[in-house]
Design an enzyme around this catalytic site. Structure first.
Site, PDB file in Angstrom:
ATOM      1  CG  HIS A 126     112.297  13.079 -25.205  1.00 28.13           C
ATOM      2  ND1 HIS A 126     112.513  11.517 -25.014  1.00 28.13           N
ATOM      3  CD2 HIS A 126     112.813  14.007 -24.682  1.00 28.13           C
ATOM      4  CE1 HIS A 126     114.222  11.541 -25.211  1.00 28.13           C
ATOM      5  NE2 HIS A 126     113.609  12.949 -24.936  1.00 28.13           N
ATOM      6  CG  ASP A 134     118.610  12.251 -23.631  1.00 26.98           C
ATOM      7  OD1 ASP A 134     116.529  12.633 -23.352  1.00 26.98           O
ATOM      8  OD2 ASP A 134     118.811  12.901 -23.921  1.00 26.98           O
ATOM      9  CD  GLU A 165     113.666  15.310 -27.292  1.00 28.49           C
ATOM     10  OE1 GLU A 165     114.494  16.184 -27.202  1.00 28.49           O
ATOM     11  OE2 GLU A 165     114.721  14.325 -27.716  1.00 28.49           O
ATOM     12  CD  GLU A 166     117.197  12.463 -27.681  1.00 25.70           C
ATOM     13  OE1 GLU A 166     117.585  12.998 -28.455  1.00 25.70           O
ATOM     14  OE2 GLU A 166     117.257  11.490 -26.782  1.00 25.70           O
ATOM     15  CG  ASP A 210     114.088  16.010 -22.753  1.00 23.51           C
ATOM     16  OD1 ASP A 210     115.037  14.645 -22.603  1.00 23.51           O
ATOM     17  OD2 ASP A 210     114.682  16.290 -23.902  1.00 23.51           O
ATOM     18  CG  HIS A 241     122.160  12.234 -26.985  1.00 22.50           C
ATOM     19  ND1 HIS A 241     121.963  13.198 -28.046  1.00 22.50           N
ATOM     20  CD2 HIS A 241     120.849  12.325 -26.607  1.00 22.50           C
ATOM     21  CE1 HIS A 241     120.527  13.098 -27.675  1.00 22.50           C
ATOM     22  NE2 HIS A 241     120.434  13.037 -26.857  1.00 22.50           N
TER      23      HIS A 241
END
Length: 762
Positions: free
Chosen positions: A407, A417, A454-455, A483, A569
Site C-alpha cells: 500500500h 509504513d 490501506e490505513e 507492507d 504511525h
C-alpha cells in the site's frame, strides 16, 4: 484487464517456409488441346478429362499443403514442449535470468524513491497522496511496463476539532496539548501539513466523565477490573497501545459501557522505559509521539461491504450496523499527555503487570479523582482513492496471475509504513524491466499492485478484490504482500503453509544484509532457536493479504525486516529516521526485500509446476487438530463433542497431499497434464472457504485462517475456537452443540480440499 509489457514476445521457435506448386517439367493438359482438330464430341470429352485432371492435381496440392502445415505445426509444438522441459535450454535460461535478477539491485535507486515518496505527508484521499499515485504510475511507465490504475469512491474520516482537558484533584484545569514536538534536528517534524493525530472513523462526541485505567484494553483486562470492583460504565477509559488492535480496544471499552476511549504509547512499550534516549538521538518514540490509526472493525469501504465501491455502487447509510463503524469516540494521545491523567487517578493500585514506564508515583486504576473533558468533531466524507498497477504478461499462461502488492498511503510521511515497501516495489519493477530488456518473459503474468487507503481498513485492496472476485478465484496463483518492508534488524514472515518450502528455498539463496557470511535463512533460523524458522499464519486482518487469503482463498506470503518499530504511525516515521536507524545503507531494502520479493515472484511465475507443498499443509493441519483436542480436554467438554470428523477429514487430505506430491515429482520429466495439476494446486486453498463465512464475521470465508476475538490463544480454526471461548466464558450458556457444528464445518472444507488435490470427481 491485464496488459502486455511490451509488444515484443519471447521467440521460442524457428520455422522453414514451405512452397507448393507445379513440379518442374509438368504441363497443364489444357495446353495440349490445340495439337489437332477434334470433333465437338471429342473436344467435350477431352475438356471433361482435363477438368478431372486439374481437380485431382488441385486436391493433391491442397493435401500436400495441409499435410505440410500439420507437420510444421507438430514440429513447432513438439519443439515448444521440449524447450519447456525443466532440464531444457529454456528452463536453464530461466535460471540464468533469476541469477541475473539478484545482481541488478541498486541501493541508491531505492533511497531516491523513498526520498520522493516521503517528501510530504500523504493521507489517503488527499492531493499529496494522489501525487504519490502519479509518481508510481510514471515510474512504472518509465521502466516501460504496461501500467494503469483504478479509482474507487470510499468513506473516510478526518479530524475537524480535538480538545482534551483534565480537571485535577485540586480543581485546576489542565489543557492537554495533543501535539507532537517539532525537532530542530529534523526538518520533517516542522511540517505544517501533517494531519493532527486522530482515530479514523471515530464518531464525534462531547463528554465529561471520570477516568479508568484499563491497561491494554483486552477482554481479560476488563474482566480484571470487574474482579477489583471497578465500574467502567459511564467513564472515559485510558488504555496503552501494545497488545491489541486499537479498534478492538475501543470496541471492548464500548461493550463495558465506557463513553469514550483514550489511547497512548507507554514508554515501556515504545521507548525501553526511556533508558536508551529518544529520537533523534535514538530510534525510540519521543514522549510527545502519538500513534494514529483506524478503529474500523471491518475491511474495505464501510458503505459497500462485500461489493466494490465503484461510482455506480449501492451504498449503505453510515449509521447502518452493517457498516461496522465504532460506537464510541476515541482519541490517541502522547505519553506526555497521558502522564497527568494517570497521576490524577485514585482507586486501587493496578496489578504489577499493568505498570508501565511513565514517571508516576504508581499506576492506579481509578475511578476519579481526575475528570476528563473530551471533545472531538469528525468529518466523515466520501473521497476518491487510486490503486496503481503494472503488468508483465505471461507468454504461456497469461491467464494465471502472480500478484505482488504494497500500500502507498500513510498517516504522516510513512518512511517505514508503507513507503519502504513502495520503494522496494519500484526497485523490483526496475529489475524486472531489465530482465525484459535482456529477453525474458514470465511463463505466467506478474502483476505489481500499489494499493490506496490501506490505513483506513485495507480499503483499496479489498475493493479491487471484490470487483475482480471471480477472475481471481479462478486464476490467481499467489499473492505476495510487503507492507512495512524495512524497520530494522531481523527477517519475519507469514505464509499459507503450501508456500513454506518456497519461502525457505528463496531465503537460502539471498545473503543476509547484516551478516555477510550468512544467508537470510541462516539468521532467520537462528533467531527462532529451532530446527525450522518460525513462519506466522494469517489469523488477523492487519494488511492487504486479508482479502486475498480470507475472502478468496489465494495462497499468500507476507514478510518484512525488523519487528515492531517505535515511531509507528507518528510524525517521526520519516526519511531521516530510516536513514539513521531503519536502514542507513539501504542494504536491507535491496538484498532483503526487493531480492526476496522478486525471486519469490519469479519462481511462481516461471516454474513449469507450481512450487506448492500440501504435505507441509497437512502437517500444519494435524497440529491444529491436536490443539483443538487439547482445548476441549482443558474445557472439560462432554464426550459427545469430538474431533473425530476432523481426524477423518485430515486422513483424506494427507493421502491426497502425498498423491499430488508424487504426481508433481513424476511430472518433472514430462510435459503432459501440467496445466491440470497446476490447477489442482492452485485451487485447493479455495476449498477451505465456506460460503457462510465465520459466524460473527461472514465476510471472512476461510475456516482455517481468520480473525479471532481473543488473540492470546491458538491461532487457527477461528470458528471452532471462538465457539469454545463462548462456551467457557463465565455466565454464558455452555452451547457445546455449536462447537461440534463448527468442527463439522471445518472437516467438510478439509475434505473438499482433498478432493481438489485428487483432481477426480467423487
Amino acid at each position: 484487464m491485464l496488459h502486455a509489457n511490451k509488444s515484443a514476445s519471447l521467440h521460442l521457435l524457428t520455422g522453414t517456409a514451405l512452397s507448393h506448386g507445379v513440379a518442374p517439367g509438368e504441363r497443364l493438359s489444357s495446353l495440349e488441346t490445340d495439337i489437332e482438330e477434334r470433333t465437338p464430341l471429342q473436344s467435350a470429352v477431352i475438356h471433361l478429362k482435363n477438368r478431372h485432371n486439374l481437380l485431382i492435381k488441385t486436391c493433391n496440392a491442397a493435401f500436400i499443403l495441409l499435410a505440410s502445415l500439420l507437420i510444421g505445426l507438430s514440429i513447432a509444438f513438439l519443439t515448444r514442449f521440449i524447450l519447456l522441459w525443466p532440464g531444457s535450454e529454456l528452463q536453464h535460461k530461466f535460471d540464468e535470468y533469476h541469477a541475473l535478477f539478484q545482481v541488478l539491485g541498486s541501493n541508491q535507486t531505492i533511497s531516491d524513491h523513498l526520498a520522493v515518496l516521503t517528501r510530504e505527508p500523504h493521507v489517503a484521499g488527499t492531493p499529496e497522496n494522489f501525487a504519490t499515485a502519479e509518481y508510481v504510475l510514471s515510474t512504472f511507465q518509465k521502466y516501460k511496463l504496461s501500467a494503469y490504475y483504478t479509482d474507487y469512491n470510499v468513506l473516510v474520516s478526518y479530524p475537524l476539532d480535538r480538545k482534551l482537558s483534565l480537571t485535577q484533584p485540586n480543581g485546576s484545569v489542565l489543557n492537554l496539548s495533543l501535539k507532537e514536538e517539532a525537532l530542530a534536528e529534523d526538518s520533517y517534524t516542522q511540517s505544517k501539513e501533517v494531519i493532527p493525530a486522530f482515530h479514523a472513523y471515530a464518531p464525534s462526541g462531547n463528554i465529561s466523565a471520570d477516568v479508568v485505567y484499563v491497561n491494554y484494553g483486552r477482554e481479560e483486562d476488563f474482566k480484571k477490573l470487574k474482579e477489583l470492583g471497578v465500574d467502567v460504565n459511564g467513564t472515559i477509559v485510558i488504555a496503552r497501545y501494545g497488545k491489541l488492535y486499537r479498534g478492538d480496544i475501543v470496541d471492548n471499552a464500548a461493550k463495558a459501557g465506557a463513553l469514550a476511549a483514550i489511547l497512548y504509547s507507554d514508554p515501556q512499550d515504545y521507548a525501553e522505559n526511556g533508558t536508551h534516549g529518544y529520537y533523534p538521538q535514538s530510534k525510540w518514540l519521543p514522549s510527545s509521539g502519538i500513534q494514529r490509526g483506524t478503529t474500523f472493525q471491518g475491511v474495505g469501504d464501510p458503505l459497500t461491504p462485500g461489493w466494490p465501491s465503484t461510482s455506480y455502487a449501492e451504498r449503505l447509510d453510515s449509521t447502518s450496523s452493517e457498516a461496522h463503524l465504532p460506537k464510541i469516540p476515541s482519541l490517541p494521545i502522547s505519553s506526555s499527555d497521558a502522564r497527568p491523567i494517570l497521576v490524577a487517578l485514585n482507586g486501587s493500585i493496578a496489578p504489577p503487570e499493568w505498570h508501565g514506564g511513565l514517571d508516576v508515583p504508581t499506576y492506579r486504576v481509578g475511578r476519579g479523582a481526575g475528570r476528563l473533558h473530551f471533545s472531538y468533531t469528525a468529518n466523515l466524507t466520501r473521497v476518491p482513492i487510486r490503486n496503481v498497477y503494472a503488468a508483465i504478461k505471461g507468454f504461456e499462461e497469461p491467464d494465471r496471475y502472480v500478484l505482488l502488492g504494497n500500500h502507498r498511503d500513510a498517516w504522516t510521511f510513512g518512511a517505514v509504513d508503507p513507503s519502504s515497501g513502495t520503494a522496494a516495489l519500484l526497485e523490483l519493477s526496475h529489475r524486472l524491466s531489465k530482465l525484459v530488456d535482456h529477453g525474458w518473459r514470465p511463463r505466467r503474468t506478474i502483476l505489481l499492485c500499489s494499493w490506496d487507503a490501506e490505513e483506513f481498513g485495507l480499503v483499496g485492496s479489498t475493493e479491487w478484490v471484490e470487483q475482480n472476485l471471480d477472475l481471481l478465484s479462478a486464476r490467481a496463483v499467489a499473492y505476495i504482500n510487503v507492507d512495512c518492508a524495512v524497520a530494522g534488524l531481523g527477517f519475519f514472515a507469514a505464509a499459507t503453509p503450501q508456500l513454506d518450502d518456497l519461502l525457505q528455498k528463496i531465503t537460502k539463496k539471498v545473503q543476509d544484509p547484516d551478516s555477510p557470511h550468512k544467508t537470510i535463512y541462516d539468521s532467520w533460523l537462528a533467531s527462532g532457536g529451532g530446527s525450522f524458522p518460525l513462519i506466522g499464519r494469517f489469523y488477523d486482518h492487519s494488511s492487504d493479504y486479508t482479502a486475498f487469503v480470507q475472502h478468496v482463498g489465494v495462497p499468500a506470503i507476507d514478510f518484512y525486516f525488523g519487528a515492531d518499530y517505535p515511531v509507528y504511525h507518528s510524525l517521526y516515521d520519516n526519511y531521516n529516521w530510516m536513514k539513521k536507524f531503519g536502514d542507513p545503507c539501504f542494504q536491507r531494502h535491496v538484498a532483503g526485500t526487493s531480492t526476496v520479493w522478486g525471486l519469490l515472484a519469479l519462481e511462481l511465475a516461471d516454474n513449469l509446476l507450481l512450487p506448492f507443498s500440501y504435505v507441509t499443509y497437512s502437517t500444519e493441519l494435524q497440529a491444529y487438530v491436536k490443539t483443538v483436542e487439547e482445548q476441549l480436554l482443558a474445557a472439560k467438554a462432554p464426550h459427545d463433542v469430538t474431533v473425530a470428523p476432523l481426524n477423518f477429514a485430515l486422513s483424506k487430505f494427507q493421502s491426497a497431499a502425498v498423491k499430488i506430491s508424487q504426481e508433481a515429482e513424476d511430472l518433472k520429466h514430462l510435459v503432459s497434464n501440467k496445466r491440470t495439476i497446476n490447477d489442482q494446486l492452485l485451487l485447493a486453498e479455495r476449498a477451505f472457504l465456506d460460503v457462510d463465512g465465520l459466524r460473527r464475521k461472514p465476510w471472512f470465508k476461510h475456516l482455517v485462517y481468520g480473525p479471532l476475538r481473543n488473540h492470546s490463544g491458538p491461532l487457527s480454526f477461528p470458528g471452532i475456537l471462538d465457539a469454545l471461548a463462548d462456551a467457557v466464558a463465565p455466565g454464558s450458556p455452555q452451547n457445546w452443540a455449536v462447537i461440534q457444528h463448527e468442527i463439522w464445518r471445518v472437516s467438510r472444507v478439509i475434505i473438499r480440499a482433498a478432493l481438489v488435490l485428487q483432481g477426480e470427481l467423487n
